[in-house]
Design a protein around this motif. Sequence first.
Motif, short mmCIF file in Angstrom:
data_model
loop_
_atom_site.label_atom_id
_atom_site.label_comp_id
_atom_site.label_asym_id
_atom_site.label_seq_id
_atom_site.Cartn_x
_atom_site.Cartn_y
_atom_site.Cartn_z
N ILE A 194 0.91 -1.31 0.10
CA ILE A 194 -0.20 -0.37 -0.15
C ILE A 194 0.12 1.53 0.28
O ILE A 194 1.86 1.15 1.37
CB ILE A 194 -0.86 0.24 1.12
CG1 ILE A 194 -2.26 -1.90 1.83
CG2 ILE A 194 -1.43 1.01 1.18
CD1 ILE A 194 -2.28 -0.78 2.62
N PHE A 195 0.75 2.00 -0.62
CA PHE A 195 1.72 3.74 -0.81
C PHE A 195 0.88 4.06 0.01
O PHE A 195 -0.42 4.67 0.22
CB PHE A 195 1.83 3.65 -2.19
CG PHE A 195 1.96 3.38 -3.49
CD1 PHE A 195 3.79 3.15 -3.28
CD2 PHE A 195 1.54 2.60 -4.13
CE1 PHE A 195 4.30 2.49 -4.94
CE2 PHE A 195 2.65 1.49 -4.65
CZ PHE A 195 3.53 2.12 -4.98
N SER A 205 6.93 7.87 1.19
CA SER A 205 6.25 7.70 -0.03
C SER A 205 6.19 9.40 -0.88
O SER A 205 6.07 10.43 -0.38
CB SER A 205 5.03 7.04 0.00
OG SER A 205 4.09 7.42 -1.13
N LEU A 206 6.11 9.07 -1.89
CA LEU A 206 6.57 10.41 -2.77
C LEU A 206 5.52 10.34 -4.17
O LEU A 206 5.74 9.31 -4.81
CB LEU A 206 7.40 11.01 -3.20
CG LEU A 206 7.73 12.29 -4.74
CD1 LEU A 206 9.07 12.98 -3.69
CD2 LEU A 206 7.84 11.48 -5.78
N GLN A 207 4.57 11.21 -4.52
CA GLN A 207 3.23 11.01 -5.76
C GLN A 207 3.49 12.01 -6.41
O GLN A 207 3.99 13.35 -5.85
CB GLN A 207 1.93 11.18 -5.18
CG GLN A 207 1.33 11.09 -6.28
CD GLN A 207 0.92 9.92 -7.26
OE1 GLN A 207 0.89 9.02 -6.49
NE2 GLN A 207 0.39 9.57 -8.00
N GLN A 260 7.96 4.48 -3.65
CA GLN A 260 7.63 4.51 -1.99
C GLN A 260 9.32 3.69 -1.47
O GLN A 260 9.66 3.05 -1.81
CB GLN A 260 6.87 3.92 -1.52
CG GLN A 260 6.65 3.10 0.02
CD GLN A 260 5.44 2.79 0.61
OE1 GLN A 260 4.07 4.16 0.78
NE2 GLN A 260 4.92 1.94 0.63
N TYR A 261 9.91 3.94 -0.26
CA TYR A 261 11.07 3.36 0.44
C TYR A 261 10.76 2.90 1.80
O TYR A 261 9.68 4.05 2.53
CB TYR A 261 11.86 4.36 0.30
CG TYR A 261 13.41 3.68 1.29
CD1 TYR A 261 14.21 2.39 0.69
CD2 TYR A 261 13.24 3.98 2.01
CE1 TYR A 261 15.62 2.23 1.20
CE2 TYR A 261 15.01 3.32 3.33
CZ TYR A 261 15.22 2.08 2.64
OH TYR A 261 16.29 1.82 2.77
N THR A 262 10.43 1.39 2.32
CA THR A 262 10.75 0.95 3.49
C THR A 262 11.14 1.03 4.06
O THR A 262 12.29 0.13 3.35
CB THR A 262 9.28 0.36 3.43
OG1 THR A 262 8.02 0.90 2.33
CG2 THR A 262 9.09 -0.38 4.76
N LYS A 263 11.57 1.27 5.36
CA LYS A 263 12.99 0.31 6.23
C LYS A 263 12.58 -0.99 7.32
O LYS A 263 11.48 0.23 7.93
CB LYS A 263 13.89 0.96 6.77
CG LYS A 263 15.77 0.61 7.47
CD LYS A 263 16.01 -0.41 6.44
CE LYS A 263 17.27 -0.50 7.20
NZ LYS A 263 17.40 -1.75 6.70
N SER A 264 12.51 -1.40 7.34
CA SER A 264 13.04 -2.18 9.02
C SER A 264 14.56 -2.37 9.97
O SER A 264 14.22 -2.75 9.49
CB SER A 264 11.77 -4.10 8.31
OG SER A 264 12.55 -4.63 9.40
#
Length: 408
Positions: free
Chosen positions: A118-119, A194-196, A223-227
């Motif tokens: 999901i964005f 996230s960037l639109q 979108q970038y996700t870091k755990s």
Amino acid sequence: MLYSQNDSLNSSIKEKDTLKQSEFFKQLGNGYFPTKYFNFDLKYLIKYNQYEALRTGLGGITNDAFSKKLRLNTYVVYGFRDHRFKYSFGAGLRINEKTNTWINASYTDDLQESGSSIFLTDKRFFQLFEPRLLNISLFHKHTTRAVSIEHQFSPKIQTETQLALSYIVPTYNYAFEINGNDYETFHLSLLKTSLQWDPFSKFELVNNSYKEVKNGYPKFTLQYTKSIKDLSENNFSFYKIDFRTVHQIKHANNSLSELIIVSGITKGETPLTHLYHAYPNNLNKETILQRFSVAGISSFETMFFNEFFSDKLITAQFKHYFNPFDISSRFKPQLVLISRYALGDINNMERHQNISFDKLNKGYTESGFELNKLLYGFGLSFTYRYGAYHLPDIGDNIAFKFTFNLTL
């Protein structure tokens, strides 16, 4: 003269009433039933899926009449098969009106489909009926605390950054093996940004905020996700990069072509819940009629649920909408040609215990057509699976379904 003034007054009253009605139906079309201070969210009223069966509840968000700087949102729903309440509550504080900058906080206890992405910046898209939701069976429970900030760098660039701490419990038999340890439940601390970017849309400044007046294409989302391992008991370290572009071309004959490309990659210790599927929408049943259901909007209709998972994936979906057939004033069916392609791969499949699935590294193809709006928004869809993942039994390659395109 008196008659003229009364006539002008009546005209003004009618104009105000028309504007109120227009705003009401605009809100309804966006999925909200507006009241004085609170807009009820229609998407929580009634849904159905394979895990909860019937899911129903209430939710909504405060409006500008309540406050232009503070917003409160909440929902409560109940699943009749799992006999469990789910809920969320949150608040947002606007710190800059012109750049639409908000600081948000929320707490959620709910379900999410495993393998879905999901964005954060996705605008609200309301459907009276969400077809694919009927067939989803693989969910995980999550209890999530989140804080985020929304900001518009310009009218054409929207961003959101979120830090979310989640406790996750798969609803299916699953264990994630890392360094000899099996995790059946786990904690995740995810930082997302996230960037639109809508470079071809046009915006106007209205009441000190920008409103989109022309919907331009193509559109881009990144979108970038870091755990972050060891933050609030986080068990795993991984990252994800997701990208999507949507392009539409309107032709002179009122037909429309649409191309959607979605890609994603994740590296590190990523559990199945945060891998990728290609939005499959085919039930795991033997015959075509047993699999007869409702086609989704951008899903792979011949791909079986839970057939593939990937840690890197790209999908391309092409649709061509012909100008509706003008048979009568009320009967205007529309033919849509469809072709879809998916390519993926996965490393370390052995980490995912108690569940079986295939790699998508040979390239998946399906094509077909829809004949929409045959009766009260219903239509028919036919899709055929071919290429590297063509199945020996011809019937297993065919998806024949309803379509439903009625929106408020």
